[in-house]
Design a protein around this motif. Structure first.
Motif, short mmCIF file in Angstrom:
data_model
loop_
_atom_site.label_atom_id
_atom_site.label_comp_id
_atom_site.label_asym_id
_atom_site.label_seq_id
_atom_site.Cartn_x
_atom_site.Cartn_y
_atom_site.Cartn_z
N GLY A 173 89.68 75.40 69.49
CA GLY A 173 89.42 73.98 69.61
C GLY A 173 87.99 73.62 69.86
N VAL A 174 87.12 74.63 70.10
CA VAL A 174 85.72 74.37 70.41
C VAL A 174 84.85 74.95 69.30
N LEU A 175 84.11 74.08 68.65
CA LEU A 175 83.14 74.51 67.64
C LEU A 175 81.78 74.59 68.32
N THR A 176 81.15 75.75 68.24
CA THR A 176 79.87 75.96 68.90
C THR A 176 78.81 76.30 67.87
N VAL A 177 77.73 75.54 67.85
CA VAL A 177 76.67 75.72 66.86
C VAL A 177 75.33 75.85 67.57
N ALA A 178 74.41 76.52 66.92
CA ALA A 178 73.07 76.69 67.49
C ALA A 178 72.05 75.98 66.62
N ILE A 179 71.21 75.18 67.26
CA ILE A 179 70.12 74.51 66.56
C ILE A 179 68.80 74.85 67.27
N PRO A 180 67.67 74.76 66.56
CA PRO A 180 66.41 75.21 67.14
C PRO A 180 65.78 74.26 68.14
N SER A 181 66.09 72.96 68.05
CA SER A 181 65.27 71.97 68.76
C SER A 181 66.05 71.24 69.83
N ASN A 182 65.35 70.91 70.90
CA ASN A 182 65.93 70.14 71.99
C ASN A 182 65.87 68.65 71.67
N PRO A 183 66.97 67.90 71.86
CA PRO A 183 66.93 66.46 71.55
C PRO A 183 65.97 65.71 72.46
N GLN A 184 65.03 65.01 71.86
CA GLN A 184 64.20 64.08 72.62
C GLN A 184 64.92 62.75 72.80
N ILE A 230 68.71 76.81 70.91
CA ILE A 230 68.18 78.17 70.90
C ILE A 230 66.96 78.19 69.98
N PRO A 231 65.76 78.05 70.52
CA PRO A 231 64.57 77.94 69.67
C PRO A 231 64.26 79.18 68.85
N GLU A 232 64.46 80.38 69.40
CA GLU A 232 64.07 81.60 68.70
C GLU A 232 65.10 81.96 67.64
N GLU A 233 64.62 82.16 66.40
CA GLU A 233 65.55 82.43 65.30
C GLU A 233 66.30 83.74 65.50
N SER A 234 65.65 84.77 66.08
CA SER A 234 66.34 86.03 66.32
C SER A 234 67.43 85.87 67.38
N SER A 235 67.20 85.01 68.36
CA SER A 235 68.21 84.76 69.39
C SER A 235 69.39 83.97 68.83
N ARG A 236 69.10 83.03 67.91
CA ARG A 236 70.21 82.33 67.26
C ARG A 236 71.09 83.30 66.49
#
Length: 521
Positions: free
Chosen positions: A37-48, A234-240
């Motif tokens: 039931g939980v979709l979890t996604v990683a994006i590089p940038s923090n919302p301003q 998650i800013p770092e591409e390798s960490s994503r």
């Protein structure tokens, strides 16, 4: 570091994360279990901000577009689709747009959507006192009226071909009176109940996560398929990538381009790419500052750029080489103009010799770290080496994306190497960079009234042939004046777990999650 060593390092990071696979991952005081039931996604940038009228970040638009909707949408392939308007009509003179609204739509607070809300939303963004970042997209509007609860009429001052395309990203519809009813930071930080979309804001934590829950009264029948969606920052591409391989996330954007071809075929992983023909990797050069105040010098920089090598060896196919604002296979691309600006070392030496900086020059080149859209660090080093062969010194200055764009927007730079995202509309970025009233103009400082007039002419083009004719004229000026240096068109690349269903790579880069479902493990 070699590709093989990098791949082993990331695979090791992923394997380390699997050790805790049976445990939920936690943010602050709230835990999110990796269940169906939980979709979890990683994006590089923090919302301003989460306010669509002030959103500068295409990663974060994936969140905005689940909360807020618009009259017209654009699908993952760049085609217009109905959204809050189920149909529309355009008058023969292209000055009047009439929209027929969907029936039975309510805001997340239960209030029915009517044409009065649409009028209120457009009137708000058009009011200069509200200082909306996206206001320039809409100043061509002369008036918005609501003749009945289900009809909206927008009248324009002049023809404006991109009107419907821009609605999909740079606008949102919210309840009449809502801006006055809530404190100033409400839309920026916690816009609960004021959208019509499938996701309702729950909570967020800076540099950590944003959580939305399913809108139980969403007007799109049967959607969404998830109960919650969590965006991990998650800013770092390798960490994503490591988070995906350790099953801590199910979808990631902007994976490491050099590993994408291998990882997309790993067990349990799916990957795909899609061209974004109007979204470039480029150098924004400040024509109001030395040495880019000299046309011949700018031309030398363009001509020394070995775009084919950058695309092939440094960007691993995630950039398709092009010296023009469009991909080489785009119907808008002009081959003759591209040839004038493309790699030619002898011509580059001659152009530099003809410039006022023939005896030498230096400049600072800003580039983004951690990577945004694509890692440009190797490209920056290559540009430095290419220009050194001409006797030009390039000082590399890495900045995070927020710092870089803030410097470019005020013209406090000489040159910036970055990727830009544009909708599937050919003049969006040209207008933003080269019209003096636009937000990105100071990134180039280029002034040419004839160029701006051609952009205006393109807005009135009513068929592909007349539009192409205008775009060819624009590219001829670009080839002559080199007001910016294009390197190539970006390819959108995403990776996801095999249990993810209905996910498609979006040519507009923002993750499109409204249709996504998760199968049982």
């Amino acid at each position: 570091m070699s590709i093989d060593r990098t791949r082993r390092r990331i695979l090791h990071a992923g394997a380390a994360g699997i050790a805790g696979f049976s445990l939920p991952f936690a943010f602050g005081t709230r835990a999110f279990a990796a269940d169906g039931g939980v979709l979890t996604v990683a994006i590089p940038s923090n919302p301003q901000t989460l306010d669509p009228l002030n959103q500068p970040n295409h990663d974060v638009m994936a969140i905005n577009q689940l909360i807020f909707e618009n009259l017209v949408g654009v699908d993952t392939r760049g085609q217009r689709v109905p959204q809050l308007a189920r149909a529309w009509a355009i008058s023969p003179d292209k000055l009047t747009y009439t929209f027929d609204l969907q029936r039975g739509v309510t805001f997340q607070n239960g209030q029915p959507l009517t044409s009065a809300d649409v009028k209120y939303s457009f009137d708000y963004v058009l009011n200069p006192a509200n200082k909306a970042f996206r206001r320039p997209f809409w100043t061509v509007i002369d008036s918005v009226s609501a003749p009945d609860p289900a009809t909206v009429v927008i009248r324009l001052k002049r023809p404006y071909r991109p009107l419907l395309d821009y609605m999909s990203k740079y606008m949102g519809i919210f309840p009449a009176g809502s801006r006055e009813q809530h404190p100033a930071d409400f839309f920026r930080q916690a816009p609960v109940g004021v959208g019509t979309g499938p996701g309702i804001f729950v909570q967020s934590r800076a540099n950590d996560f944003v959580e939305l829950r399913r809108n139980p009264n969403y007007w799109g029948k049967g959607l969404p398929h998830w109960e919650r969606v969590v965006f991990r920052i998650i800013p770092e591409e390798s960490s994503r990538l490591a988070s995906l391989m350790a099953t801590q996330t199910q979808i990631i954007s902007a994976p490491p381009a050099q590993l994408f071809p291998q990882i997309r075929h790993s067990p349990g992983i799916v990957g795909d790419s899609r061209p974004s023909p109007t979204s470039p990797l480029m150098m924004c050069v400040n024509t109001r500052k030395a040495p880019f105040d000299d046309l011949a010098f700018r031309r030398a920089v363009s001509l020394v750029m070995d775009r084919a090598k950058i695309s092939r060896d440094l960007c691993y196919g995630a950039v398709k080489a092009s010296s023009m604002p469009f991909a080489a296979d785009s119907p808008w691309f002009d081959t003759a103009s591209a040839a004038r600006a493309d790699f030619n070392l002898d011509a580059a030496r001659a152009a530099l010799k003809a410039s006022k900086y023939a005896s030498g020059a230096s400049f600072d080149l800003l580039y983004v770290q951690p990577a945004y859209l694509i890692d440009t660090s190797s490209t920056a080093l290559f540009v430095q080496a290419q220009l050194a062969s001409l006797g030009v010194k390039v000082n590399l200055r890495p900045l995070d994306f927020g710092q870089m764009i803030s410097q470019a927007m005020v013209g406090n730079h000489q040159a910036v190497l970055t990727g830009f995202i544009a909708p599937p509309e050919p003049t969006y970025l040209l207008n933003a960079l080269f019209r003096p009233t636009e937000s990105l103009w100071k990134a180039t400082g280029y002034t040419n009234a004839a160029f701006v007039q051609l952009i205006d002419d393109s807005y009135a083009a009513d068929d592909s042939a007349s539009l192409k004719s205008v775009l060819v004229k624009l590219q001829r000026i670009i080839a002559r004046d080199c007001p910016a240096i294009w390197i190539g068109a970006l390819e959108v690349q995403d990776l996801w777990r095999s249990e993810v269903r209905n996910f498609e790579v979006n040519t507009g880069f923002s993750l499109a999650l409204g249709q996504v479902a998760l199968s049982a493990a």
